[in-house]
Design a protein around this motif. Structure first.
Motif, PDB file in Angstrom:
ATOM      1  N   SER A  16      45.528  56.455   1.388  1.00 59.95           N
ATOM      2  CA  SER A  16      45.679  55.434   2.425  1.00 59.95           C
ATOM      3  C   SER A  16      46.790  54.477   2.047  1.00 59.95           C
ATOM      4  CB  SER A  16      44.386  54.633   2.577  1.00 59.95           C
ATOM      5  OG  SER A  16      43.331  55.470   2.964  1.00 59.95           O
ATOM      6  N   GLN A  19      46.476  48.313   1.302  1.00 61.95           N
ATOM      7  CA  GLN A  19      45.810  47.388   2.225  1.00 61.95           C
ATOM      8  C   GLN A  19      46.582  46.088   2.389  1.00 61.95           C
ATOM      9  OE1 GLN A  19      43.162  48.175   4.224  1.00 61.95           O
ATOM     10  NE2 GLN A  19      43.771  46.268   5.206  1.00 61.95           N
ATOM     11  N   ARG A  43      52.583  57.224   0.974  1.00 60.90           N
ATOM     12  CA  ARG A  43      51.455  56.682   1.748  1.00 60.90           C
ATOM     13  C   ARG A  43      51.880  55.517   2.634  1.00 60.90           C
ATOM     14  NH1 ARG A  43      47.633  52.973  -1.813  1.00 60.90           N
ATOM     15  NH2 ARG A  43      49.153  51.946  -3.144  1.00 60.90           N
ATOM     16  N   PHE A  47      52.504  55.525   6.875  1.00 57.39           N
ATOM     17  CA  PHE A  47      51.829  54.464   7.644  1.00 57.39           C
ATOM     18  C   PHE A  47      52.825  53.754   8.554  1.00 57.39           C
ATOM     19  CE2 PHE A  47      50.811  49.873   7.729  1.00 57.39           C
ATOM     20  CZ  PHE A  47      49.647  49.910   8.475  1.00 57.39           C
TER      21      PHE A  47
END
Length: 181
Positions: A16, A19, A43, A47
């Motif tokens: 992912s 954050q 990653r 995104f």
């Protein structure tokens, strides 16, 4: 070679996005050109490309870039990738201009930040996120990998817009947002 082996040993699953980047996206820009420095296997590049940004990703690991290209093809995204020796004196000499330059979990040599600043468009953002303290669960990260304010002394045409110290589990990190005037 260590980094190439590390990426070869990983399963073929994309992690992912960071954050902190996702949380900061509203502080950056809605669209534009992004340079992802030390992108790893992409990653954060993936995104941002999914969000509509035009992404160029550079790294010193051939295997990381091969993985990034694999993930981008699977998502039908176009991300320009380049193999770059990030510690070379002229590492950034062939780059264009960007609305956002981001560096996540990698510490450049001190002159590198000033060199990158030259590739930011007016009002462009330099987003840097990394370790404040060496994590106990990763002995490969040492004091030489930790971000310190002095790293940014060669930045002359950007203003520090925000600096945040934070924790992610047991990791202590720092994130900087610079804006070019």
């Amino acid at each position: 070679q260590w980094w190439n082996n590390r990426f070869l040993d990983r399963s073929l699953n994309l992690m992912s996005c960071d954050q902190r980047l996702a949380d900061d996206l509203s502080r950056i820009i809605d669209q534009g050109q992004v340079l992802d420095v030390a992108c790893g296997d992409g990653r954060n590049s993936i995104f941002l490309a999914k969000k509509g940004y035009f992404v160029e990703a550079i790294d010193f690991s051939k295997e990381a870039l091969l993985r990034l290209n694999h993930f981008a093809e699977g998502e039908k995204l176009h991300i320009k990738t380049s193999l770059v020796d990030l510690i070379s004196e002229n590492a950034f000499s062939n780059l264009g201009e960007y609305d956002v330059i981001m560096i996540n979990h990698y510490r450049l040599n001190q002159s590198g930040y000033g060199d990158l600043e030259k590739h930011l468009k007016k009002d462009g953002i330099l987003w840097v996120n990394g370790f404040l303290e060496a994590p106990v669960d990763n002995p490969r990260i040492t004091d030489k990998d930790l971000l310190v304010d002095e790293d940014f002394e060669n930045i002359v045409n950007c203003e520090l817009e925000n600096k945040e110290l934070y924790e992610n589990g047991t990791h202590k990190l720092v994130r900087y947002i610079w804006r070019k005037s």
